[in-house]
Design a protein around this motif. Sequence first.
Motif, PDB file in Angstrom:
ATOM      1  N   ASP A 147      66.316 -69.663  -7.975  1.00  0.00           N
ATOM      2  CA  ASP A 147      66.309 -68.229  -8.281  1.00  0.00           C
ATOM      3  C   ASP A 147      65.957 -67.364  -7.070  1.00  0.00           C
ATOM      4  OD1 ASP A 147      66.846 -69.166 -10.769  1.00  0.00           O
ATOM      5  OD2 ASP A 147      65.000 -68.473 -11.701  1.00  0.00           O
ATOM      6  N   ALA A 148      66.808 -67.404  -6.061  1.00  0.00           N
ATOM      7  CA  ALA A 148      66.543 -66.683  -4.818  1.00  0.00           C
ATOM      8  C   ALA A 148      66.976 -65.223  -4.896  1.00  0.00           C
ATOM      9  CB  ALA A 148      67.271 -67.362  -3.663  1.00  0.00           C
ATOM     10  N   PHE A 149      66.275 -64.386  -4.119  1.00  0.00           N
ATOM     11  CA  PHE A 149      66.635 -62.974  -3.970  1.00  0.00           C
ATOM     12  C   PHE A 149      66.192 -62.551  -2.572  1.00  0.00           C
ATOM     13  CE2 PHE A 149      66.179 -58.396  -4.417  1.00  0.00           C
ATOM     14  CZ  PHE A 149      67.293 -58.059  -5.178  1.00  0.00           C
ATOM     15  N   SER A 150      67.055 -61.808  -1.884  1.00  0.00           N
ATOM     16  CA  SER A 150      66.691 -61.337  -0.543  1.00  0.00           C
ATOM     17  C   SER A 150      66.240 -59.883  -0.607  1.00  0.00           C
ATOM     18  CB  SER A 150      67.873 -61.484   0.418  1.00  0.00           C
ATOM     19  OG  SER A 150      68.939 -60.632   0.028  1.00  0.00           O
ATOM     20  N   MET A 151      65.246 -59.533   0.206  1.00  0.00           N
ATOM     21  CA  MET A 151      64.715 -58.166   0.200  1.00  0.00           C
ATOM     22  C   MET A 151      64.053 -57.885   1.534  1.00  0.00           C
ATOM     23  SD  MET A 151      64.585 -55.617  -1.924  1.00  0.00           S
ATOM     24  CE  MET A 151      63.934 -53.952  -1.775  1.00  0.00           C
ATOM     25  N   LYS A 157      61.618 -55.909   7.594  1.00  0.00           N
ATOM     26  CA  LYS A 157      61.664 -57.357   7.837  1.00  0.00           C
ATOM     27  C   LYS A 157      62.305 -58.050   6.635  1.00  0.00           C
ATOM     28  CE  LYS A 157      58.160 -59.040   9.982  1.00  0.00           C
ATOM     29  NZ  LYS A 157      56.795 -59.568  10.309  1.00  0.00           N
ATOM     30  N   LEU A 158      63.210 -58.990   6.896  1.00  0.00           N
ATOM     31  CA  LEU A 158      63.980 -59.663   5.856  1.00  0.00           C
ATOM     32  C   LEU A 158      63.200 -60.835   5.263  1.00  0.00           C
ATOM     33  CD1 LEU A 158      66.762 -59.950   4.402  1.00  0.00           C
ATOM     34  CD2 LEU A 158      67.429 -61.487   6.273  1.00  0.00           C
ATOM     35  N   TYR A 159      63.148 -60.890   3.927  1.00  0.00           N
ATOM     36  CA  TYR A 159      62.438 -61.960   3.230  1.00  0.00           C
ATOM     37  C   TYR A 159      63.345 -62.611   2.185  1.00  0.00           C
ATOM     38  CZ  TYR A 159      57.873 -60.788   5.153  1.00  0.00           C
ATOM     39  OH  TYR A 159      56.807 -60.585   6.004  1.00  0.00           O
ATOM     40  N   LEU A 160      63.060 -63.887   1.938  1.00  0.00           N
ATOM     41  CA  LEU A 160      63.635 -64.586   0.797  1.00  0.00           C
ATOM     42  C   LEU A 160      62.551 -64.704  -0.265  1.00  0.00           C
ATOM     43  CD1 LEU A 160      66.200 -66.239  -0.188  1.00  0.00           C
ATOM     44  CD2 LEU A 160      64.840 -68.267   0.377  1.00  0.00           C
ATOM     45  N   ILE A 161      62.876 -64.322  -1.491  1.00  0.00           N
ATOM     46  CA  ILE A 161      61.970 -64.478  -2.633  1.00  0.00           C
ATOM     47  C   ILE A 161      62.563 -65.543  -3.527  1.00  0.00           C
ATOM     48  CG2 ILE A 161      61.065 -63.327  -4.692  1.00  0.00           C
ATOM     49  CD1 ILE A 161      61.910 -61.230  -1.718  1.00  0.00           C
ATOM     50  N   TRP A 162      61.721 -66.460  -4.030  1.00  0.00           N
ATOM     51  CA  TRP A 162      62.225 -67.518  -4.901  1.00  0.00           C
ATOM     52  C   TRP A 162      61.120 -68.028  -5.822  1.00  0.00           C
ATOM     53  CZ3 TRP A 162      60.404 -68.630  -0.062  1.00  0.00           C
ATOM     54  CH2 TRP A 162      59.562 -69.745   0.081  1.00  0.00           C
ATOM     55  N   LYS A 163      61.525 -68.846  -6.770  1.00  0.00           N
ATOM     56  CA  LYS A 163      60.594 -69.473  -7.706  1.00  0.00           C
ATOM     57  C   LYS A 163      60.427 -70.949  -7.365  1.00  0.00           C
ATOM     58  CE  LYS A 163      60.588 -71.589 -12.230  1.00  0.00           C
ATOM     59  NZ  LYS A 163      61.480 -72.050 -13.316  1.00  0.00           N
ATOM     60  N   GLU A 164      59.206 -71.413  -7.353  1.00  0.00           N
ATOM     61  CA  GLU A 164      58.953 -72.848  -7.276  1.00  0.00           C
ATOM     62  C   GLU A 164      59.067 -73.414  -8.692  1.00  0.00           C
ATOM     63  OE1 GLU A 164      55.642 -76.086  -5.660  1.00  0.00           O
ATOM     64  OE2 GLU A 164      55.341 -73.938  -5.320  1.00  0.00           O
ATOM     65  N   GLU A 207      60.299 -66.449 -13.569  1.00  0.00           N
ATOM     66  CA  GLU A 207      61.423 -66.817 -12.725  1.00  0.00           C
ATOM     67  C   GLU A 207      62.405 -65.652 -12.640  1.00  0.00           C
ATOM     68  OE1 GLU A 207      62.980 -70.247 -14.718  1.00  0.00           O
ATOM     69  OE2 GLU A 207      64.100 -69.075 -16.188  1.00  0.00           O
ATOM     70  N   GLY A 208      63.529 -65.877 -11.962  1.00  0.00           N
ATOM     71  CA  GLY A 208      64.628 -64.914 -11.954  1.00  0.00           C
ATOM     72  C   GLY A 208      64.244 -63.546 -11.429  1.00  0.00           C
TER      73      GLY A 208
END
Length: 505
Positions: A147-151, A157-164, A207-208
């Motif tokens: 469940d990745a999202f970029s922001m 600064k560019l980040y990846l957000i995700w769920k473990e 998640e999501g």
Amino acid sequence: MFYYQLHPIKDMLRKTLAILLVIFSLKSSAQQLVLPGDHPDPSVVKIGNSYWATATTSNWLPAFPLYESKDLVHWSKRAVAFTKLPDWADYYLWAPEISYDKGKVYIYYNGHKKGGSLCVAAAVADRPEGPYKDLGPLIGQPDGSIDAFSMRDENGKLYLIWKEDGNSIGQPTPIWAMEMKEDRTGLIGEKKELFRATEPWESKLVEGVSITRHGEFFYAFYAAAGCCGTSCNYATGIARSKSLLGPWEKFDKNPIISDNASWKCPGHGTPVVFNGQNYFLYHAYNTKSANFAGRQGVLKQFEFTPEGWIQFVENCNGTTPKPVTINDNFAGNKLSLAWQWNVFEKFSKSVKANTLTISALPKVGSFIGQTVYSSDYDVQVTVVSAKSTAAGGLALIGDEKNLLTATVSLNKITVTEVKDGKSRIVAETEITKSPLVTFQLKVRNNSTVTFLYKTSGQTFRELNPEPINAAGLPPWDRGLRAGIVATGKENQSASFKNFMLSDVK
């Protein structure tokens, strides 16, 4: 001369009226079905003058359909992201998140790594319809990353957000953020936890996540609890923070979207702006077709409140899905984008002279299918027996271990149920050998299934007078497919004409 001076004005008025009608349609239908059929985890982004959306395909190929729209309501399938599995993955292609940044289109997605766990990966293209170049995995924790999202943060600064994916092993499900390289080929530095499940309604699972920025706050839309199947209890919450990395505060009125009379288990979507208004595209089960038609794409309007939170417009319970009719005469020289096949099966497909030919596989056979849309529908296809060396016919498909088929080989028709990988013959019928055999499949109330057949010049006859119960067909994470099957040796094949799928009103 006067007419030609006014003509552009008329054209402008006509376009303005069309836009106003779309806006009125959206506002008067605050919760609207826009991606019918099995479209879990929908994602949407504006690129130029169009909106582009995609959704989970799980263990179906091609992976990640690409839809285009001008108004968020009317969508056309333009392409697919992948026609085969990425080299590093073996199954479970989930949660594609489409984004646009600095002239490039990116899709962040999940796949199961060969010999490993679920990973978040990225793909890039110059155009939303592709072609996409796979960039490989970005993160794959031992218990899975999804469940990745970029922001970009408040400093760009560019980040990846995700769920473990801790719930897969009975562990917590933190939401992480980590700086990402601008070329999307890797992550940088240390990961930072944004939040995790803390509230009773979240059932120990969040998640999501998708994030938007408005005023002084970042807003995270997130899903919680159980996503899928008949026992799902999914819902949508909101959290906010003045900094991307936190601290994050959850809304005390969560969940902000939950079950209603029309839609069940709503969640995992993306916020988007159309003509200055805010909308959220997410998935939910229609309460009538339930998990059999899968999680469908629903659009809902929201507003930012004076208190700095989000509220959804609640002036209706949702729209009733419109009946769908599909007629595929196999024109041209390739399959339409509506067809899908199993990631675990390899077989050939060819289209020529309004005829589809697929090579056979032993046991349950090779199969292709299309999503179903309602609780009551008919499916039909004609088997060209004169050109078929394998048993060919009609199929209702959950996955490679759960399906129902009716096939013809020479002068025998066989109805077969495959359940948990074990096959049993439901019915057999001897017929006079015919060059064409047409099968029909009737599904009522989602799971009551009857097969029929006819030969040239005859009327339809039932193959199984006692309906088959298909309640156990849908996999936990996707809806059914209706399609065709070829069973036999790998050097054999079956040919088909005139596939039809029609909802029954």
